[in-house]
Design a protein around this motif. Structure first.
Motif, PDB file in Angstrom:
ATOM      1  N   GLY A 159      48.343  49.675  44.212  1.00 31.74           N
ATOM      2  CA  GLY A 159      46.988  49.673  44.740  1.00 31.74           C
ATOM      3  C   GLY A 159      46.168  50.811  44.175  1.00 31.74           C
ATOM      4  N   ALA A 160      46.789  51.985  43.991  1.00 36.50           N
ATOM      5  CA  ALA A 160      46.073  53.134  43.418  1.00 36.50           C
ATOM      6  C   ALA A 160      45.598  52.830  42.002  1.00 36.50           C
ATOM      7  CB  ALA A 160      46.971  54.366  43.432  1.00 36.50           C
ATOM      8  N   ASP A 161      46.421  52.133  41.216  1.00 39.90           N
ATOM      9  CA  ASP A 161      46.007  51.758  39.859  1.00 39.90           C
ATOM     10  C   ASP A 161      44.827  50.789  39.891  1.00 39.90           C
ATOM     11  OD1 ASP A 161      47.951  53.376  38.738  1.00 39.90           O
ATOM     12  OD2 ASP A 161      49.356  51.722  38.370  1.00 39.90           O
ATOM     13  N   VAL A 162      44.844  49.865  40.823  1.00 42.88           N
ATOM     14  CA  VAL A 162      43.738  48.917  40.957  1.00 42.88           C
ATOM     15  C   VAL A 162      42.463  49.655  41.364  1.00 42.88           C
ATOM     16  CG1 VAL A 162      42.861  46.963  42.304  1.00 42.88           C
ATOM     17  CG2 VAL A 162      45.188  46.922  41.388  1.00 42.88           C
ATOM     18  N   VAL A 163      42.580  50.596  42.292  1.00 43.29           N
ATOM     19  CA  VAL A 163      41.410  51.380  42.714  1.00 43.29           C
ATOM     20  C   VAL A 163      40.850  52.163  41.531  1.00 43.29           C
ATOM     21  CG1 VAL A 163      40.650  53.312  44.166  1.00 43.29           C
ATOM     22  CG2 VAL A 163      42.018  51.461  45.154  1.00 43.29           C
ATOM     23  N   ASP A 170      32.784  26.779  42.609  1.00 42.19           N
ATOM     24  CA  ASP A 170      32.235  25.618  43.308  1.00 42.19           C
ATOM     25  C   ASP A 170      30.735  25.771  43.567  1.00 42.19           C
ATOM     26  OD1 ASP A 170      34.671  24.309  43.381  1.00 42.19           O
ATOM     27  OD2 ASP A 170      35.105  24.848  45.466  1.00 42.19           O
ATOM     28  N   HIS A 171      30.278  27.019  43.738  1.00 40.99           N
ATOM     29  CA  HIS A 171      28.856  27.296  43.943  1.00 40.99           C
ATOM     30  C   HIS A 171      28.080  27.371  42.629  1.00 40.99           C
ATOM     31  CE1 HIS A 171      29.865  28.390  48.129  1.00 40.99           C
ATOM     32  NE2 HIS A 171      28.593  28.170  48.353  1.00 40.99           N
ATOM     33  N   GLY A 172      28.767  27.240  41.496  1.00 43.53           N
ATOM     34  CA  GLY A 172      28.086  27.229  40.211  1.00 43.53           C
ATOM     35  C   GLY A 172      28.057  28.548  39.465  1.00 43.53           C
ATOM     36  N   TYR A 173      28.759  29.566  39.962  1.00 41.50           N
ATOM     37  CA  TYR A 173      28.807  30.851  39.265  1.00 41.50           C
ATOM     38  C   TYR A 173      29.800  30.800  38.114  1.00 41.50           C
ATOM     39  CZ  TYR A 173      26.439  32.617  43.416  1.00 41.50           C
ATOM     40  OH  TYR A 173      25.553  32.813  44.443  1.00 41.50           O
ATOM     41  N   GLU A 174      29.515  31.544  37.065  1.00 43.25           N
ATOM     42  CA  GLU A 174      30.490  31.793  36.003  1.00 43.25           C
ATOM     43  C   GLU A 174      31.427  32.872  36.530  1.00 43.25           C
ATOM     44  OE1 GLU A 174      30.689  30.214  33.019  1.00 43.25           O
ATOM     45  OE2 GLU A 174      29.026  28.943  33.681  1.00 43.25           O
ATOM     46  N   ALA A 175      32.717  32.743  36.276  1.00 42.72           N
ATOM     47  CA  ALA A 175      33.700  33.694  36.787  1.00 42.72           C
ATOM     48  C   ALA A 175      34.359  34.455  35.638  1.00 42.72           C
ATOM     49  CB  ALA A 175      34.762  32.979  37.605  1.00 42.72           C
ATOM     50  N   VAL A 176      34.493  35.761  35.845  1.00 44.02           N
ATOM     51  CA  VAL A 176      35.209  36.632  34.914  1.00 44.02           C
ATOM     52  C   VAL A 176      36.211  37.411  35.756  1.00 44.02           C
ATOM     53  CG1 VAL A 176      35.028  38.536  33.266  1.00 44.02           C
ATOM     54  CG2 VAL A 176      33.201  36.815  33.399  1.00 44.02           C
ATOM     55  N   PHE A 177      37.430  37.516  35.249  1.00 45.61           N
ATOM     56  CA  PHE A 177      38.504  38.162  35.996  1.00 45.61           C
ATOM     57  C   PHE A 177      38.967  39.418  35.272  1.00 45.61           C
ATOM     58  CE2 PHE A 177      38.498  33.647  36.849  1.00 45.61           C
ATOM     59  CZ  PHE A 177      38.488  33.623  38.229  1.00 45.61           C
ATOM     60  N   ALA A 178      38.811  40.564  35.914  1.00 49.42           N
ATOM     61  CA  ALA A 178      39.265  41.842  35.362  1.00 49.42           C
ATOM     62  C   ALA A 178      40.761  41.966  35.677  1.00 49.42           C
ATOM     63  CB  ALA A 178      38.469  42.995  35.954  1.00 49.42           C
ATOM     64  N   GLU A 179      41.583  41.466  34.786  1.00 48.21           N
ATOM     65  CA  GLU A 179      43.018  41.303  35.054  1.00 48.21           C
ATOM     66  C   GLU A 179      43.700  42.590  35.485  1.00 48.21           C
ATOM     67  OE1 GLU A 179      47.153  41.487  34.708  1.00 48.21           O
ATOM     68  OE2 GLU A 179      45.887  42.461  33.197  1.00 48.21           O
ATOM     69  N   ASP A 180      43.374  43.714  34.860  1.00 45.64           N
ATOM     70  CA  ASP A 180      44.056  44.957  35.199  1.00 45.64           C
ATOM     71  C   ASP A 180      43.371  45.709  36.345  1.00 45.64           C
ATOM     72  OD1 ASP A 180      41.994  45.327  33.361  1.00 45.64           O
ATOM     73  OD2 ASP A 180      42.946  47.014  32.368  1.00 45.64           O
ATOM     74  N   ALA A 181      42.438  45.047  37.024  1.00 49.11           N
ATOM     75  CA  ALA A 181      41.817  45.611  38.220  1.00 49.11           C
ATOM     76  C   ALA A 181      42.154  44.747  39.431  1.00 49.11           C
ATOM     77  CB  ALA A 181      40.306  45.719  38.031  1.00 49.11           C
ATOM     78  N   MET A 185      40.813  47.781  50.700  1.00 47.61           N
ATOM     79  CA  MET A 185      40.858  48.485  51.970  1.00 47.61           C
ATOM     80  C   MET A 185      42.077  49.400  51.985  1.00 47.61           C
ATOM     81  SD  MET A 185      40.060  44.967  53.993  1.00 47.61           S
ATOM     82  CE  MET A 185      40.753  45.524  55.529  1.00 47.61           C
ATOM     83  N   GLU A 186      41.971  50.494  52.704  1.00 49.50           N
ATOM     84  CA  GLU A 186      43.039  51.492  52.706  1.00 49.50           C
ATOM     85  C   GLU A 186      44.404  50.903  53.040  1.00 49.50           C
ATOM     86  OE1 GLU A 186      41.141  54.272  55.379  1.00 49.50           O
ATOM     87  OE2 GLU A 186      40.505  55.505  53.681  1.00 49.50           O
ATOM     88  N   ARG A 187      44.483  50.070  54.073  1.00 50.25           N
ATOM     89  CA  ARG A 187      45.787  49.533  54.479  1.00 50.25           C
ATOM     90  C   ARG A 187      46.345  48.531  53.460  1.00 50.25           C
ATOM     91  NH1 ARG A 187      45.330  44.451  56.975  1.00 50.25           N
ATOM     92  NH2 ARG A 187      43.234  43.968  57.728  1.00 50.25           N
ATOM     93  N   ILE A 188      45.477  47.838  52.741  1.00 49.18           N
ATOM     94  CA  ILE A 188      45.934  46.876  51.741  1.00 49.18           C
ATOM     95  C   ILE A 188      46.330  47.586  50.460  1.00 49.18           C
ATOM     96  CG2 ILE A 188      45.214  44.923  50.303  1.00 49.18           C
ATOM     97  CD1 ILE A 188      43.611  43.926  52.750  1.00 49.18           C
ATOM     98  N   VAL A 189      45.547  48.557  50.049  1.00 53.47           N
ATOM     99  CA  VAL A 189      45.851  49.335  48.843  1.00 53.47           C
ATOM    100  C   VAL A 189      47.199  50.054  48.987  1.00 53.47           C
ATOM    101  CG1 VAL A 189      45.087  51.355  47.519  1.00 53.47           C
ATOM    102  CG2 VAL A 189      43.447  49.578  48.143  1.00 53.47           C
ATOM    103  N   ALA A 190      47.559  50.417  50.207  1.00 57.24           N
ATOM    104  CA  ALA A 190      48.796  51.172  50.445  1.00 57.24           C
ATOM    105  C   ALA A 190      50.053  50.295  50.461  1.00 57.24           C
ATOM    106  CB  ALA A 190      48.687  51.915  51.774  1.00 57.24           C
TER     107      ALA A 190
END
Length: 173
Positions: free
Chosen positions: A30-34, A127-138, A17-22
């Motif tokens: 935040g700009a790099d994550v976007v 907990d819901h049974g999904y496999e999780a992947v984490f995009a560390e640099d995002a 969200m704009e306020r969080i990215v800022a």
């Protein structure tokens, strides 16, 4: 990392969200994550895989603070937007029903803050049974230490941690 199957994998972007990215964030802005989220979302869209956006709303207020909308360039028409009122994206939002209805079994996470919205949502996903992947640099946090603790200590116990460049999809669904 093996290629992800676009028929059963979704990208979930948390609180971009704009306020969080800022906000002042670390270890990246935040700009790099976007920018990284754009690359991921474009790859998912090209492969026919779903992109789901989560944004937070403060409960019990009539008007949300300025900048509470998602970064406009990230959202495409028709992509689901889940509104949460807790730290994580599953509680009372219908996210599980949405993902399971799309046939999703693997979720790739990106967003802000690594140790709050992203981690809370990921824990519930597992907990819901999904496999999780984490995009560390995002993803990023309020401090580099908070980010590092999630990425190095918690996420490897929940799923796979990888840079955006290592995340590929099998091709068009």
């Amino acid at each position: 990392m093996p290629a992800l199957d676009p028929r059963s994998t979704a990208l979930v972007l948390v609180d971009l969200m704009e306020r969080i990215v800022a906000l002042p964030l670390a270890p990246r802005s935040g700009a790099d994550v976007v920018d990284a989220a754009h690359r991921l979302a474009d790859a998912f869209r090209a492969a026919g895989a779903p992109v789901v956006h989560i944004r937070v709303e403060r409960p019990h207020v009539d008007v949300q603070p300025p900048g509470s909308e998602l970064v406009p360039s990230l959202v495409r028409e028709g992509e689901p937007v889940v509104v949460k009122r807790t730290i994580g994206g599953f509680q009372g939002t219908g996210l599980h029903e949405l993902l399971s209805g799309l046939g999703v079994t693997t979720v790739v996470f990106a967003g802000i803050a690594t140790n709050l919205g992203v981690e809370s949502t990921a824990r519930a996903a597992v907990d819901h049974g999904y496999e999780a992947v984490f995009a560390e640099d995002a993803m990023t946090a309020f401090t580099a230490e908070e980010h590092r603790a999630s990425v190095e200590l918690d996420f490897p116990r929940l799923g796979t941690v990888a840079p955006v460049s290592a995340l590929t999809l099998d091709g068009p669904a």
